[in-house]
Design an enzyme around this catalytic site. Structure first.
Site, short mmCIF file in Angstrom:
data_model
loop_
_atom_site.label_atom_id
_atom_site.label_comp_id
_atom_site.label_asym_id
_atom_site.label_seq_id
_atom_site.Cartn_x
_atom_site.Cartn_y
_atom_site.Cartn_z
N ARG A 61 6.21 101.46 44.52
CA ARG A 61 6.00 100.08 44.41
C ARG A 61 4.53 99.81 43.95
O ARG A 61 4.30 98.81 43.04
CB ARG A 61 6.35 99.38 45.53
CG ARG A 61 7.72 99.65 46.13
CD ARG A 61 8.97 99.21 45.19
NE ARG A 61 9.18 100.09 44.05
CZ ARG A 61 9.67 101.13 43.81
NH1 ARG A 61 10.01 101.97 44.88
NH2 ARG A 61 9.94 101.74 42.92
N HIS A 111 5.01 87.56 53.30
CA HIS A 111 5.56 88.85 53.53
C HIS A 111 4.63 89.89 53.29
O HIS A 111 4.88 91.29 53.26
CB HIS A 111 6.78 89.07 52.88
CG HIS A 111 7.86 88.04 53.32
ND1 HIS A 111 9.02 88.15 52.55
CD2 HIS A 111 7.95 87.57 54.39
CE1 HIS A 111 9.90 87.34 53.28
NE2 HIS A 111 9.51 86.91 54.53
N GLY A 178 13.17 81.09 42.46
CA GLY A 178 13.65 82.71 42.36
C GLY A 178 13.84 83.24 43.58
O GLY A 178 13.45 84.51 43.93
N THR A 179 14.45 82.59 44.69
CA THR A 179 14.76 83.32 46.03
C THR A 179 16.27 82.86 46.40
O THR A 179 16.57 81.80 46.09
CB THR A 179 13.84 82.73 47.17
OG1 THR A 179 14.11 83.36 48.33
CG2 THR A 179 13.60 81.20 47.26
N SER A 180 16.88 83.93 46.99
CA SER A 180 18.22 83.72 47.22
C SER A 180 18.51 83.04 48.52
O SER A 180 19.78 82.47 48.89
CB SER A 180 18.80 85.07 47.36
OG SER A 180 18.11 85.84 48.67
N ASN A 205 16.56 78.27 40.02
CA ASN A 205 16.83 79.85 40.40
C ASN A 205 17.88 80.18 39.17
O ASN A 205 18.49 79.06 38.50
CB ASN A 205 17.53 79.78 41.80
CG ASN A 205 17.53 81.18 42.29
OD1 ASN A 205 16.67 81.90 42.07
ND2 ASN A 205 18.37 81.57 42.95
N LEU A 206 18.06 81.22 39.22
CA LEU A 206 18.90 81.94 38.06
C LEU A 206 20.50 81.40 38.40
O LEU A 206 21.14 81.04 37.80
CB LEU A 206 19.31 83.26 38.15
CG LEU A 206 19.76 84.03 36.97
CD1 LEU A 206 19.41 83.68 35.61
CD2 LEU A 206 19.66 85.80 36.98
#
Ligand code: OAD
Length: 239
Positions: A61, A111, A178-180, A205-206
Site C-alpha cells: 500500500r 486513522h 467519499g465515505t460510506s 458522494n458517488l
C-alpha cells in the site's frame, strides 16, 4: 436572498475522494480491500497472528502512494483552504498523503498515515517511506521487533478525537465527501452536527451513504466533478 457566510468549515473525507487517483476504496470490489478482508489485515489480532503478512500488505500500500497523484477534488479542497476567510479543517479517514500533496495544510488523519511508523515499545512515531519488517530495530530505543504501521486498526482508538470534537462543535458547515458512513466514530459525526442544530450539512458522494437522510444537502456523482463544483459555488457565494 441572503447567502450564509460560513466561518468554520469541517470537511470529512473517506476513500471515495482518492478513488479517481487510483487508490482502492474499502467496501467496493465485493467488500475486499486490495483482495483482502479488512479484518484480516487491519486489526491488532491480525498483526499478532501474522506480522509478516501485515507488514507485506502495508508495504505494498505504501508503494502504491508513490504511483498516484492528487486529483481535482483534493485540489479543490486545498483551494478552499487557501481562499476561505475563516477556518477549514479536513478530517480524513484516509491513510494516504494526497490532501497534503494537493496543498492542504490543516489535515487531521484520524486513522493514521501510511508514511509513518510507530515503535510499539517506546511509542515514538517516525516518517517512513520504505518497507517495514519484524527485522528492523526502532531508530530511537533500538527495540526489535518494534515497528508497526502508524495506522488505527479496528478495535483501536482513532487519533485527534478531542481536536475533532472541538472542530465539530464550532463548525457552521460540515461537508462529508467519499465515505460510506459505515465506520464509527466518523459515521457518527453527522448525528453530532444534527443534534447541535447549528451547522449546515452537505454530503458529496458517488451514492447515498448510510447516513444520507441526516444531511440537509446532498450531491451524488464522481468526486472529481462534484467537489470542485461545490467548492467553486461556495467561494463565489461567500466571496
Ligand atoms: P468506503 O470504501 O467504505 O466508502 C467509500 C465511499 O466512497 C462509498 O460510499 C463509495 O460510493 C464512494 N465513492 C467511490 N468512488 C467514488 C468517487 N469516484 N467519487 C465519490 N465517491 C466515491 O471507505 P470509507 O468510508 O473511507 O478504516 O471507509 C471508512 C474506513 O473503513 C476506512 O478509513 C478504513 C476502513 O476500514 C480503517 O482502516 C481503520
Amino acid at each position: 436572498m441572503k447567502v450564509p457566510h460560513y466561518q468554520n468549515i469541517v470537511i470529512l473525507t473517506g476513500a471515495g475522494i482518492s478513488a479517481e487517483s487510483g487508490l482502492a476504496t474499502f467496501r467496493g470490489d465485493g467488500g475486499l480491500w486490495e483482495g483482502h478482508n479488512v479484518m484480516d489485515v487491519a486489526t491488532p489480532e491480525a498483526f499478532r497472528r501474522d506480522p509478516v503478512m501485515v507488514h507485506r500488505f502495508y508495504n505494498e500500500r505504501r508503494k502504491d502512494l508513490f504511483k498516484v497523484k492528487p486529483n481535482p477534488a483534493h485540489k479543490a479542497l486545498a483551494r478552499l483552504e487557501g481562499k476561505h476567510k475563516g477556518e477549514v479543517i479536513i478530517v480524513t479517514q484516509n491513510i494516504d498523503n494526497l490532501h497534503q500533496l494537493a496543498g492542504s495544510k490543516n489535515v487531521l488523519h484520524m486513522h493514521g498515515e501510511m508514511l509513518k511508523v510507530r515503535c510499539r515499545q517506546c511509542h515514538q512515531v517516525f516518517d517512513w517511506e520504505g518497507d517495514t519488517s519484524e527485522h528492523l530495530a526502532c531508530p530511537s530505543c533500538q527495540a526489535k521487533p518494534a515497528l508497526r504501521p502508524h495506522i488505527v486498526w479496528f478495535n483501536e482508538v482513532p487519533f485527534h478525537m478531542e481536536e475533532i470534537e472541538v472542530a465539530l462543535y464550532t463548525a457552521d458547515l460540515f461537508v462529508s465527501i467519499g465515505t460510506s458512513g459505515a465506520v464509527y466514530p466518523a459515521a457518527g459525526f453527522i448525528s453530532m452536527i444534527r443534534s447541535m442544530g447549528k451547522a449546515h450539512s452537505v454530503e458529496l458522494n458517488l451514492e447515498p451513504s448510510e447516513g444520507q437522510s441526516l444531511f440537509a444537502e446532498t450531491h451524488y456523482g464522481k468526486a472529481t466533478k462534484i467537489v470542485p463544483a461545490f467548492v467553486d459555488k461556495l467561494l463565489k457565494e461567500t466571496g
